[in-house]
Design a protein around this motif. Structure first.
Motif, PDB file in Angstrom:
ATOM      1  N   ARG A 170     -44.232  51.110 -36.093  1.00  0.00           N
ATOM      2  CA  ARG A 170     -44.851  52.444 -36.122  1.00  0.00           C
ATOM      3  C   ARG A 170     -44.917  52.995 -37.542  1.00  0.00           C
ATOM      4  NH1 ARG A 170     -41.309  55.730 -33.469  1.00  0.00           N
ATOM      5  NH2 ARG A 170     -42.685  57.473 -33.914  1.00  0.00           N
ATOM      6  N   ALA A 171     -43.830  52.843 -38.295  1.00  0.00           N
ATOM      7  CA  ALA A 171     -43.717  53.488 -39.602  1.00  0.00           C
ATOM      8  C   ALA A 171     -44.664  52.896 -40.647  1.00  0.00           C
ATOM      9  CB  ALA A 171     -42.275  53.394 -40.099  1.00  0.00           C
ATOM     10  N   LYS A 172     -45.078  51.632 -40.507  1.00  0.00           N
ATOM     11  CA  LYS A 172     -45.937  51.007 -41.509  1.00  0.00           C
ATOM     12  C   LYS A 172     -47.398  51.445 -41.399  1.00  0.00           C
ATOM     13  CE  LYS A 172     -47.158  46.916 -38.847  1.00  0.00           C
ATOM     14  NZ  LYS A 172     -47.039  45.482 -38.701  1.00  0.00           N
ATOM     15  N   ASN A 173     -47.724  52.205 -40.389  1.00  0.00           N
ATOM     16  CA  ASN A 173     -49.110  52.588 -40.122  1.00  0.00           C
ATOM     17  C   ASN A 173     -49.462  53.878 -40.858  1.00  0.00           C
ATOM     18  OD1 ASN A 173     -51.589  53.319 -39.083  1.00  0.00           O
ATOM     19  ND2 ASN A 173     -51.027  52.918 -36.963  1.00  0.00           N
ATOM     20  N   ARG A 174     -50.270  53.768 -41.899  1.00  0.00           N
ATOM     21  CA  ARG A 174     -50.648  54.962 -42.659  1.00  0.00           C
ATOM     22  C   ARG A 174     -51.523  55.907 -41.855  1.00  0.00           C
ATOM     23  NH1 ARG A 174     -54.173  53.777 -47.776  1.00  0.00           N
ATOM     24  NH2 ARG A 174     -53.451  51.643 -47.750  1.00  0.00           N
TER      25      ARG A 174
ATOM     26  N   PRO B 232     -48.370  57.908 -39.531  1.00  0.00           N
ATOM     27  CA  PRO B 232     -47.036  57.651 -40.088  1.00  0.00           C
ATOM     28  C   PRO B 232     -45.935  58.381 -39.325  1.00  0.00           C
ATOM     29  CG  PRO B 232     -48.246  59.182 -41.477  1.00  0.00           C
ATOM     30  CD  PRO B 232     -49.201  58.709 -40.417  1.00  0.00           C
TER      31      PRO B 232
ATOM     32  N   TRP C 157     -45.044  55.517 -45.320  1.00  0.00           N
ATOM     33  CA  TRP C 157     -45.615  54.349 -44.642  1.00  0.00           C
ATOM     34  C   TRP C 157     -45.604  53.117 -45.539  1.00  0.00           C
ATOM     35  CZ3 TRP C 157     -49.677  51.845 -46.788  1.00  0.00           C
ATOM     36  CH2 TRP C 157     -50.417  52.545 -47.755  1.00  0.00           C
ATOM     37  N   TYR C 158     -45.846  53.318 -46.841  1.00  0.00           N
ATOM     38  CA  TYR C 158     -45.929  52.183 -47.761  1.00  0.00           C
ATOM     39  C   TYR C 158     -44.570  51.501 -47.941  1.00  0.00           C
ATOM     40  CZ  TYR C 158     -44.578  56.038 -50.807  1.00  0.00           C
ATOM     41  OH  TYR C 158     -43.951  57.144 -51.334  1.00  0.00           O
TER      42      TYR C 158
ATOM     43  N   ASP D 146     -52.202  46.255 -42.931  1.00  0.00           N
ATOM     44  CA  ASP D 146     -52.817  47.548 -43.201  1.00  0.00           C
ATOM     45  C   ASP D 146     -54.219  47.605 -42.591  1.00  0.00           C
ATOM     46  OD1 ASP D 146     -52.599  50.165 -44.347  1.00  0.00           O
ATOM     47  OD2 ASP D 146     -53.864  49.510 -46.015  1.00  0.00           O
TER      48      ASP D 146
ATOM     49  N   CYS E 195     -53.727  48.061 -38.830  1.00  0.00           N
ATOM     50  CA  CYS E 195     -53.319  49.429 -38.492  1.00  0.00           C
ATOM     51  C   CYS E 195     -54.483  50.411 -38.599  1.00  0.00           C
ATOM     52  CB  CYS E 195     -52.171  49.883 -39.395  1.00  0.00           C
ATOM     53  SG  CYS E 195     -50.601  49.067 -39.037  1.00  0.00           S
TER      54      CYS E 195
END
Length: 115
Positions: A31-35, A38, A44-45, A81, A84
């Motif tokens: 979930r957290a990696k999705n810009r 976020p 997110w990065y 990326d 996402c």
């Protein structure tokens, strides 16, 4: 590199990919990696980079090449990326990841051991 050794390394790369993309990624990094959506308070990065480094570390460890580990980290982050952002499908995401493993083995076969 002998064909058997290449097949063995490919199998290990696939197992490592499966471990890194599922149990080692977990719900949080997924979930957290999705810009696009976020997790509040989590850059997110950083989450995307952490996930990429897990993959890159596995590739570097299995191939013995820091160069391939860094390439895997960067390419894995880019592919994820795109996924996402709904620029590519889940199936294409996975196919590109497997294709990278094939490319790393081709590079090893053509150039020999890489630093």
């Amino acid at each position: 590199m002998a064909h058997y050794a290449l097949l063995q390394m490919f199998a290990l790369l696939l197992v490592a990919h499966t471990l890194a993309d599922y149990p080692l990624q977990g719900e949080f990094l997924s979930r957290a990696k999705n810009r696009q959506a976020p997790v509040p308070g989590v850059p997110w990065y950083q989450a995307l980079a952490a996930h990429g480094v897990i993959h890159g570390g596995a590739v570097g460890w299995i191939t013995g090449s820091v160069t391939l580990g860094v390439l895997e980290t960067l390419v894995h982050m880019l592919i994820d990326d795109f996924k996402c952002a709904n620029r590519i499908s889940y199936d294409l995401d996975q196919a590109l990841h497997v294709g990278c493993k094939v490319l790393w083995l081709v590079l090893l076969q053509v150039f020999g051991p890489l630093p």
